[in-house]
Scaffold this motif. Sequence first.
Motif, mmCIF file in Angstrom:
data_model
loop_
_atom_site.group_PDB
_atom_site.id
_atom_site.type_symbol
_atom_site.label_atom_id
_atom_site.label_comp_id
_atom_site.label_asym_id
_atom_site.label_seq_id
_atom_site.Cartn_x
_atom_site.Cartn_y
_atom_site.Cartn_z
ATOM 1 N N GLN A 26 -60.768 64.098 113.037
ATOM 2 C CA GLN A 26 -60.798 62.673 112.861
ATOM 3 C C GLN A 26 -60.918 62.018 114.280
ATOM 4 N N ALA A 27 -60.041 62.552 115.181
ATOM 5 C CA ALA A 27 -59.947 62.122 116.357
ATOM 6 C C ALA A 27 -61.326 62.327 117.116
ATOM 7 N N ARG A 28 -61.629 63.480 116.996
ATOM 8 C CA ARG A 28 -63.207 63.825 117.697
ATOM 9 C C ARG A 28 -64.444 62.868 117.017
ATOM 10 N N ARG A 29 -64.321 62.819 115.827
ATOM 11 C CA ARG A 29 -65.256 62.035 115.057
ATOM 12 C C ARG A 29 -65.190 60.270 115.608
ATOM 13 N N SER A 30 -64.033 60.227 115.827
ATOM 14 C CA SER A 30 -63.945 58.707 116.274
ATOM 15 C C SER A 30 -64.360 58.346 117.845
ATOM 16 N N ALA A 31 -64.844 59.529 118.347
ATOM 17 C CA ALA A 31 -64.821 59.244 120.133
ATOM 18 C C ALA A 31 -65.799 58.295 120.440
ATOM 19 N N LEU A 32 -66.984 58.523 119.836
ATOM 20 C CA LEU A 32 -68.315 57.698 120.255
ATOM 21 C C LEU A 32 -68.005 56.256 119.789
ATOM 22 N N VAL A 33 -67.283 55.971 118.704
ATOM 23 C CA VAL A 33 -66.981 54.663 118.303
ATOM 24 C C VAL A 33 -66.167 53.934 119.246
ATOM 25 N N ALA A 34 -64.963 54.708 119.555
ATOM 26 C CA ALA A 34 -63.965 54.508 120.590
ATOM 27 C C ALA A 34 -64.518 53.886 121.653
ATOM 28 N N LEU A 35 -65.337 54.999 122.440
ATOM 29 C CA LEU A 35 -65.940 54.478 123.795
ATOM 30 C C LEU A 35 -66.524 53.384 123.789
ATOM 31 N N GLU A 36 -67.263 52.773 122.737
ATOM 32 C CA GLU A 36 -68.084 51.680 122.510
ATOM 33 C C GLU A 36 -67.018 50.587 122.861
ATOM 34 N N GLN A 37 -65.813 50.628 122.680
ATOM 35 C CA GLN A 37 -64.801 49.533 122.709
ATOM 36 C C GLN A 37 -64.141 49.537 123.875
ATOM 37 N N VAL A 38 -64.494 50.226 124.844
ATOM 38 C CA VAL A 38 -64.034 50.102 126.205
ATOM 39 C C VAL A 38 -64.688 49.183 127.121
ATOM 40 N N LYS A 39 -65.830 48.986 126.853
ATOM 41 C CA LYS A 39 -66.635 47.630 127.596
ATOM 42 C C LYS A 39 -67.369 46.970 126.656
ATOM 43 N N GLY A 40 -67.534 47.481 125.277
ATOM 44 C CA GLY A 40 -68.466 46.698 124.635
ATOM 45 C C GLY A 40 -69.853 47.119 124.208
ATOM 46 N N THR A 41 -70.319 48.046 124.949
ATOM 47 C CA THR A 41 -71.643 48.429 124.944
ATOM 48 C C THR A 41 -71.629 50.068 125.655
ATOM 49 N N THR A 42 -72.418 50.809 124.973
ATOM 50 C CA THR A 42 -72.440 51.952 125.219
ATOM 51 C C THR A 42 -73.970 52.624 125.604
ATOM 52 N N MET A 43 -74.125 53.685 126.392
ATOM 53 C CA MET A 43 -75.501 54.587 126.291
ATOM 54 C C MET A 43 -75.094 55.889 126.168
ATOM 55 N N ILE A 44 -75.457 56.473 125.153
ATOM 56 C CA ILE A 44 -74.904 57.699 124.696
ATOM 57 C C ILE A 44 -75.862 58.708 125.075
ATOM 58 N N ASP A 45 -75.635 59.620 126.046
ATOM 59 C CA ASP A 45 -76.510 60.609 126.306
ATOM 60 C C ASP A 45 -76.254 61.860 125.290
ATOM 61 N N ASP A 46 -77.240 62.799 125.341
ATOM 62 C CA ASP A 46 -77.408 63.833 124.242
ATOM 63 C C ASP A 46 -78.001 65.043 125.039
ATOM 64 N N VAL A 47 -77.378 65.495 126.055
ATOM 65 C CA VAL A 47 -77.777 66.460 126.865
ATOM 66 C C VAL A 47 -77.211 67.913 126.687
ATOM 67 N N CYS A 48 -78.207 68.824 126.250
ATOM 68 C CA CYS A 48 -77.716 70.106 125.741
ATOM 69 C C CYS A 48 -77.938 71.223 127.131
ATOM 70 N N VAL A 49 -77.191 71.757 127.345
ATOM 71 C CA VAL A 49 -77.204 72.889 128.506
ATOM 72 C C VAL A 49 -76.741 74.305 127.821
ATOM 73 N N PRO A 50 -76.949 75.291 128.527
ATOM 74 C CA PRO A 50 -76.520 76.729 128.328
ATOM 75 C C PRO A 50 -74.883 76.542 128.546
ATOM 76 N N ARG A 51 -74.235 77.317 127.745
ATOM 77 C CA ARG A 51 -72.787 77.180 127.854
ATOM 78 C C ARG A 51 -72.411 77.477 129.031
#
Length: 455
Positions: free
Chosen positions: A318-343
């Motif tokens: 649940q902590a992990r699932r809350s991450a993006l919503v929680a980061l939005e509250q840091v400054k009010g707005t977020t831009m969420i990148d979605d970059v996937c790289v080789p491990r």
Amino acid sequence: MSELIERLREELPADAVLTDPDILGTYAHDMASFCAAGAPAAVVLPRTVEQVQHVMRTAQAQHVPVVPQGARTGLSGAANATDGCVLLSLVRMDRILEINPVDRIAVVEPGVVNATLSRAVNEHGLFYPPDPSSWEECTIGGNIGTASGGLCCVKYGVTAEYVLGLDVVLADGRLLSTGRRTAKGVAGYDLTRLFVGPEGSLGIVVRATLALKAEPPQQLALAAEFPSAEAACDAVCRIMEAGHTPSLLELMDRTTLRAVNAMTKMGLPETTEALLLAAFDTPDPAPQLEAVGALCEAAGASEVVPADTHAESELLLQARRSALVALEQVKGTTMIDDVCVPRSRLSAMLRGTAEIAAKYDLTIGVCAHAGDGNTHPTVCFDAGDEDESRRARLSFDEIMSLGLRLGGTITGEHGVGVLKKTWLAEELGPVSLELHRAIKAAFDPTGILNPGKLF
């Protein structure tokens, strides 16, 4: 526009065509920042396949663009309105039509919420693996449109691997059936897979046949604290190289941990630089957790704490699932990148992201589906600060450029939409882009389906 509305209402219930400007505004965009949204002519909420066909025939005759929508939880602007369009919201088509435990399939309409389907198949001892962080809200149609992933992808894969067949209303209103109900099938081109991920630009999914798995045992997790993101990434590499197949392998950096604590009061460790969560859903996960814990310690973990119960494991998730919503509250707005790289390049991705954050004097938190290299660098900024917004956009672009240089992709699961159009062309190259446009023209020759998205 009055003629358009009149024609739409000819075969739709009165409450299925919305034109109130205030209501239209609430439907005009998804959850992405920096994505322009136009003024729609109407929102249409059909309940049947025939009603969707009527909408498409009407739009084709009137040369009006149609933007398909699910729950609008997307993060790329793919569901954003264009001026004068019909917003085709599929949320009322929300029936689970069949759950078949013998064939291990479910047949659903596009408006079924992911979590609703998951709970329904669980009652039959079955499991629908794709689980985006927004699974309590997002719809199966939206998941198909963006080829969504989730926390369990490292073991079970993404949405595309569970879509066996589709019913799709094409741009001219014809109904296309693709795929199969069988466990195997290779007849003809794989048109089903073609409709997974194009963000509604090729057709309107109105029914899906989905593969299910036997429900696994409840998973147990461990949390490992690391003095650096590099050490956590080293642990990921060691875990995968050793042949382990965790049901999830998730990473949160210090910025993300602090944001989650501030929002949830969970008491996660804020002094650590990175927290790695690993879980197994095997009948006896203890030996695997012990082995993974030892690998984390070898990589430099300062503490490894296994959960004793499923309930404790769920709190960590649940902590992990809350991450993006929680980061939005840091400054009010977020831009969420979605970059996937080789491990193997995960450490370089996180290190480069930290350098970009310092360069632009920004807060950028990173959470990641570490097991498959899918990072979500999240730029936190004040949208009311013009200079900070400018720096946020520049940092976002640099992060995507970094991902491509590391052999990655600009999107692992969120899609392209409006936000990443220019970067899609960069990743694909001219030959691939030409073929993409040809495929689009074959399915939608007049270009009315979700125009202005992807490319």
